[in-house]
Design an enzyme around this catalytic site. Sequence first.
Site, PDB file in Angstrom:
ATOM      1  N   THR A  96       0.858  -1.232  -0.054  1.00 58.04           N
ATOM      2  CA  THR A  96       0.125   0.080  -0.065  1.00 58.04           C
ATOM      3  C   THR A  96       0.840   1.383  -0.031  1.00 58.04           C
ATOM      4  OG1 THR A  96      -0.118  -0.474   2.471  1.00 58.04           O
ATOM      5  CG2 THR A  96      -2.009  -0.840   1.096  1.00 58.04           C
ATOM      6  N   PHE A 124      -7.219   5.096   5.650  1.00 58.92           N
ATOM      7  CA  PHE A 124      -6.690   4.036   6.594  1.00 58.92           C
ATOM      8  C   PHE A 124      -7.501   3.396   7.315  1.00 58.92           C
ATOM      9  CE2 PHE A 124      -3.197   7.107   5.971  1.00 58.92           C
ATOM     10  CZ  PHE A 124      -2.078   6.140   5.399  1.00 58.92           C
ATOM     11  N   CYS A 166      -6.050   0.990  10.257  1.00 64.64           N
ATOM     12  CA  CYS A 166      -4.724   0.722   9.941  1.00 64.64           C
ATOM     13  C   CYS A 166      -3.711   0.855  11.275  1.00 64.64           C
ATOM     14  CB  CYS A 166      -4.212   1.415   8.968  1.00 64.64           C
ATOM     15  SG  CYS A 166      -2.387   0.907   8.209  1.00 64.64           S
TER      16      CYS A 166
END
Length: 461
Positions: free
Chosen positions: A275, A401, A408
């Site tokens: 990512t 996120f 995350c």
Amino acid sequence: MVTTLAPDVSLPHPPRRLPVLGDVLGVHVATPVQDSIRLARELGPIFERVVLGNRFVVVSGVDLVADLNDETRFTKHLAPAVAGLRSIGGDGLFTAYSDEPNWRKAHDLLRPAFTQAAMRTYHDTMVRVAGELLSHWRTRDRVDVSADMTKLTLETIGRTAFSYSFDSFTRTERHPFVGAMVRTLTHNQRRAVIKVPVLSDLWFRDRDRRNEQDKAYLARVIDDIVRTRRDHGVGAENDLLDIMLTAARDADPNALDEVNIRHQILTFLIAGHETTSGALSFALYYLSRDPELWERARAEIDEVWGDEPPTFERVAKARLVRRILDEALRLWPTAPGYAREALTDTEIGNGYRMRTGDWAMVLIPGLHRDPVWGENTDEFDPDRFLSAAVRSRPAQAYKPFGTGERACIGRQFALHEAMIVLGTVLQNVDVRPDPDYRLRVEERLTLMPTGFEVQVSPRAR
Ligand code: MNH
């Protein structure tokens, strides 16, 4: 679990629904996210797609997403594509169900390693790897940006979390870990979504075999990482691996078992680099297309970093570079979706009823193009992240996120690393893009520019 989102309310869906196959016309296995962005534009903030009998409810409107993000009523759901990754990630952090004991244990054990303060311990390694990218670029004049960003981010996560090098910049071919990883990610996702009795097994036969080989190979890499550490002694590195292995040795209440530790290693190797690599590549794409923006960002780096590698404190001072990154992640949030499951019978928006266990996908690039972002939502404009503009929007409008407890864990890590890399490139390299290149986005579990090459040369002083 079946999705039955208020059966009495019919949701918009693509025209031309076919019997059995469902909503497959005009959509492609290779580009579900980009197709869904288009569908959201045509069908609105919530729509459904039926594919081979599975119903997907896709949400991108900010009010609906705000409801789904309410942690008292919803929790993370493992969408089929993510559930398909359990055969690789098991109950590791990303693929764990929220009520699995190992999720809470691993979260509590590893969280301290991902605070903003903890970034200090990774800083020097991140700077060193960015320096290796520069050295690598000095030996060539044309580079594939996504490929090199992937080398860089894999190297950074390997060294910071596991004190393990993939020798990314010294080998001539990319590390076989990357190919094996990308193949298993794509395969296990598709396998979980495309489920036609008998036919699927035939269609996937060769790919299933390849997948088993890839998984065995990934397991060998993990074995090597753990063995190398045990040979060198546990406890000296104080990295993620040491945290997990010492907790296991000392019977810490959050100790993880051997199998789970392996799941975590693979999870971090994958989640910790793909990512960020995509985010860097998209940011460089937009930067390289806009010489004026490039010069402004470079002037900022010259001002706040000078011509030295940055100290820890100076990284975050590059506010424009940060806005460029934020804006790249708005247009192309590289982990493009997350799924939410109702904990109770409830409603989202104006009357879409959901029963306990029903779930919906949040299409993040759709959310990031909600009307609250203004008119030209496809336009790259870092000023959207000036603080006055941020304050004028609902907080739920930007979720690259994810959300809540299952958001995350690596957010600070990714941002610190990406800022260092973008700043280092601006500080030291002149980039010439191919004027004919039009952004093409490849979809695996993540989004990644493909075919994006630039000419690089040392910065003309
Ligand atoms: Mn990351 C979860 C996006 C970088 C490790 N990450 C998520 C989720 C999103 C996400 C979205 C939530 C998914 C879901 O709800 O199903 N992550 C990103 C993006 C970047 C990123 C856009 C870079 C840019 N992530 C990183 C890095 C690491 C990492 C770097 C590790 C070093 N991410 C994770 C882990 C989870 C996660 C682990 C699962 C956390 C949990 O569920 O407890």
